[in-house]
Every structure is written in structure tokens, then in C-alpha cells.
Design a protein around this motif. Structure first.
Motif, PDB file in Angstrom:
ATOM      1  N   SER A  38      19.505  -4.833  -0.635  1.00 11.80           N
ATOM      2  CA  SER A  38      18.119  -5.277  -0.759  1.00 11.80           C
ATOM      3  C   SER A  38      17.541  -5.013  -2.148  1.00 11.80           C
ATOM      4  O   SER A  38      17.925  -4.071  -2.831  1.00 11.80           O
ATOM      5  CB  SER A  38      17.246  -4.555   0.276  1.00 11.80           C
ATOM      6  N   ARG A  39      16.575  -5.856  -2.508  1.00 14.32           N
ATOM      7  CA  ARG A  39      15.813  -5.674  -3.747  1.00 14.32           C
ATOM      8  C   ARG A  39      14.524  -4.951  -3.351  1.00 14.32           C
ATOM      9  O   ARG A  39      13.797  -5.406  -2.472  1.00 14.32           O
ATOM     10  CB  ARG A  39      15.514  -7.028  -4.377  1.00 14.32           C
ATOM     11  N   VAL A  40      14.227  -3.849  -4.041  1.00 14.24           N
ATOM     12  CA  VAL A  40      13.117  -2.972  -3.675  1.00 14.24           C
ATOM     13  C   VAL A  40      12.045  -2.973  -4.766  1.00 14.24           C
ATOM     14  O   VAL A  40      12.355  -2.926  -5.952  1.00 14.24           O
ATOM     15  CB  VAL A  40      13.624  -1.522  -3.440  1.00 14.24           C
ATOM     16  N   ALA A  41      10.789  -3.025  -4.341  1.00 16.39           N
ATOM     17  CA  ALA A  41       9.644  -2.907  -5.249  1.00 16.39           C
ATOM     18  C   ALA A  41       8.839  -1.670  -4.859  1.00 16.39           C
ATOM     19  O   ALA A  41       8.948  -1.165  -3.744  1.00 16.39           O
ATOM     20  CB  ALA A  41       8.760  -4.145  -5.172  1.00 16.39           C
ATOM     21  N   LEU A  42       8.021  -1.231  -5.773  1.00 16.80           N
ATOM     22  CA  LEU A  42       7.180  -0.053  -5.581  1.00 16.80           C
ATOM     23  C   LEU A  42       5.724  -0.466  -5.749  1.00 16.80           C
ATOM     24  O   LEU A  42       5.364  -1.139  -6.716  1.00 16.80           O
ATOM     25  CB  LEU A  42       7.566   1.003  -6.622  1.00 16.80           C
ATOM     26  N   VAL A  43       4.891  -0.101  -4.766  1.00 17.15           N
ATOM     27  CA  VAL A  43       3.449  -0.370  -4.822  1.00 17.15           C
ATOM     28  C   VAL A  43       2.740   0.932  -4.495  1.00 17.15           C
ATOM     29  O   VAL A  43       3.073   1.604  -3.525  1.00 17.15           O
ATOM     30  CB  VAL A  43       3.022  -1.477  -3.828  1.00 17.15           C
ATOM     31  N   THR A  44       1.754   1.288  -5.309  1.00 18.21           N
ATOM     32  CA  THR A  44       1.033   2.536  -5.110  1.00 18.21           C
ATOM     33  C   THR A  44      -0.476   2.310  -5.095  1.00 18.21           C
ATOM     34  O   THR A  44      -0.974   1.324  -5.642  1.00 18.21           O
ATOM     35  CB  THR A  44       1.391   3.565  -6.209  1.00 18.21           C
ATOM     36  N   SER A  45      -1.188   3.244  -4.499  1.00 10.80           N
ATOM     37  CA  SER A  45      -2.656   3.233  -4.547  1.00 10.80           C
ATOM     38  C   SER A  45      -3.145   4.407  -5.392  1.00 10.80           C
ATOM     39  O   SER A  45      -4.250   4.891  -5.224  1.00 10.80           O
ATOM     40  CB  SER A  45      -3.246   3.314  -3.134  1.00 10.80           C
ATOM     41  N   ALA A  46      -2.315   4.848  -6.326  1.00 10.79           N
ATOM     42  CA  ALA A  46      -2.637   6.015  -7.144  1.00 10.79           C
ATOM     43  C   ALA A  46      -3.483   5.694  -8.372  1.00 10.79           C
ATOM     44  O   ALA A  46      -3.794   6.590  -9.150  1.00 10.79           O
ATOM     45  CB  ALA A  46      -1.347   6.710  -7.587  1.00 10.79           C
ATOM     46  N   GLY A  47      -3.844   4.436  -8.565  1.00  8.38           N
ATOM     47  CA  GLY A  47      -4.672   4.092  -9.719  1.00  8.38           C
ATOM     48  C   GLY A  47      -3.936   4.281 -11.037  1.00  8.38           C
ATOM     49  O   GLY A  47      -4.530   4.693 -12.033  1.00  8.38           O
ATOM     50  N   LEU A  48      -2.647   3.957 -11.052  1.00  9.57           N
ATOM     51  CA  LEU A  48      -1.838   4.098 -12.266  1.00  9.57           C
ATOM     52  C   LEU A  48      -1.839   2.790 -13.049  1.00  9.57           C
ATOM     53  O   LEU A  48      -1.968   1.716 -12.478  1.00  9.57           O
ATOM     54  CB  LEU A  48      -0.391   4.448 -11.892  1.00  9.57           C
ATOM     55  N   ASP A 153      12.870  -7.725  -1.169  1.00  5.32           N
ATOM     56  CA  ASP A 153      13.130  -7.638   0.271  1.00  5.32           C
ATOM     57  C   ASP A 153      12.372  -6.493   0.922  1.00  5.32           C
ATOM     58  O   ASP A 153      12.000  -6.571   2.085  1.00  5.32           O
ATOM     59  CB  ASP A 153      14.626  -7.401   0.538  1.00  5.32           C
ATOM     60  N   VAL A 154      12.170  -5.408   0.172  1.00  6.89           N
ATOM     61  CA  VAL A 154      11.571  -4.182   0.704  1.00  6.89           C
ATOM     62  C   VAL A 154      10.536  -3.672  -0.286  1.00  6.89           C
ATOM     63  O   VAL A 154      10.770  -3.666  -1.494  1.00  6.89           O
ATOM     64  CB  VAL A 154      12.645  -3.082   0.897  1.00  6.89           C
ATOM     65  N   VAL A 155       9.394  -3.239   0.244  1.00  6.61           N
ATOM     66  CA  VAL A 155       8.352  -2.644  -0.602  1.00  6.61           C
ATOM     67  C   VAL A 155       8.166  -1.193  -0.172  1.00  6.61           C
ATOM     68  O   VAL A 155       7.954  -0.913   1.010  1.00  6.61           O
ATOM     69  CB  VAL A 155       7.017  -3.408  -0.487  1.00  6.61           C
ATOM     70  N   PHE A 156       8.254  -0.311  -1.138  1.00  8.08           N
ATOM     71  CA  PHE A 156       8.024   1.113  -0.896  1.00  8.08           C
ATOM     72  C   PHE A 156       6.585   1.394  -1.307  1.00  8.08           C
ATOM     73  O   PHE A 156       6.223   1.253  -2.479  1.00  8.08           O
ATOM     74  CB  PHE A 156       9.019   1.941  -1.711  1.00  8.08           C
TER      75      PHE A 156
END
Length: 160
Positions: A38-48, A153-156
Motif C-alpha cells: 500500500s501507498r501511505v499518506a500522513l495527515v495531522t491536526s497538529a497545525g504544522l 491507499d492508506v491514510v495515517f
């Protein structure tokens, strides 16, 4: 976690009145292939965001619902936090961005073959939003489309 009765009157009322969206559907989707493929992406709510980006702002009407793109491979020293919430300790993030934005750990998992590949871009929002309507109806679908076009494919998801 503190119990409501241990909080001040102001904190207790704020938490009791804080808006919380409810959904009738389930936001999860089953995996279509193994994580190792799988292809993985990263999404945060840390205000970076990148040093040169516009900082997130405080908006009394509900918060800053915009997002910032953080290209994979960006050095940690070039990523800063402009999240304005005083509701959490920022120290850990200042010492090691991987506390909330585990970009180095994802890279290690890719190198070990646990993850198939990583997206070219990661995304950041500012959390602690009082009104998430814009994220749900506009910026969230926009980021989802960007990730879909990149073959994610997957979001962390990582919170602050």
C-alpha cells in the motif's frame, strides 16, 4: 483523563458545550491490499507547516479550516507548528516532530518493507476547531482528492 467534576466551572461548561459532529455512516473502509503493498499518506491536526508557509490563524468563528502541504522528505528543521491551542503541551513536538508527525518512522517502515510506499505529500490542519463544516464539506474532500490522485491507499491520521 480528568473527570468533569475536577475541572473549573469555566472548563466544565466549555467542554459540555463544545460542538461534536455525529455521523450516521462509518468513515472506515476495508483494506484492499496488504500494507506492504500500500501507498501511505500522513495527515495531522497538529497545525504544522513549512517555515515559508502562512501560519494557521485563530478565527473566532470556528477556527482555521485550511490545510498545508508538507512534501515527504522535508527536513524536520523546516517544519514548524503554529497551532494556537493552549490545551496541550507543545514541548514534545518541539523536541521531536515525530511525536505527532511520524514522518521518520513511516520512512523506516517503508525501508523495512512493512509499508509499500509513501505519498509524495503529507497534509496538516489545525485541530481544536469549533466548526468543522468547512473541513467536512470543502478542504477535507479536496485533500482526499489530492491523495487519491497520488494513488494513496492508506491514510495515517495523527492528532495534536
Amino acid at each position: 483523563m480528568p473527570r468533569l467534576e475536577t475541572l473549573s466551572e469555566v472548563q466544565r461548561r466549555m467542554l459540555q458545550m463544545f460542538p461534536c459532529m455525529e455521523h450516521d455512516d462509518t468513515p472506515w473502509a476495508p483494506m484492499r491490499k496488504p500494507l506492504s503493498e500500500s501507498r501511505v499518506a500522513l495527515v495531522t491536526s497538529a497545525g504544522l507547516h513549512l517555515r515559508d508557509d502562512k501560519p494557521f490563524i485563530t478565527n473566532p468563528q470556528g477556527g482555521d479550516c485550511s490545510y498545508r502541504v508538507i512534501p515527504r522528505g522535508t527536513p524536520a528543521a523546516d517544519i514548524i507548528q503554529s497551532h494556537v491551542s493552549i490545551g496541550f503541551d507543545h514541548t514534545g513536538i518541539y523536541r521531536d516532530i515525530n511525536v505527532t508527525f511520524p514522518m521518520d518512522r513511516l520512512e523506516e517502515l517503508r525501508e523495512q518493507g512493512v509499508i509499500g510506499s509513501l505519498a509524495d505529500n503529507y497534509y496538516s490542519y489545525m485541530g481544536a476547531l469549533r466548526d468543522t463544516t468547512t473541513v467536512v464539506e470543502e478542504t477535507g474532500p479536496e485533500v482526499a482528492q489530492k491523495m487519491a490522485s497520488e494513488g494513496v491507499d492508506v491514510v495515517f491520521l495523527t492528532p495534536t
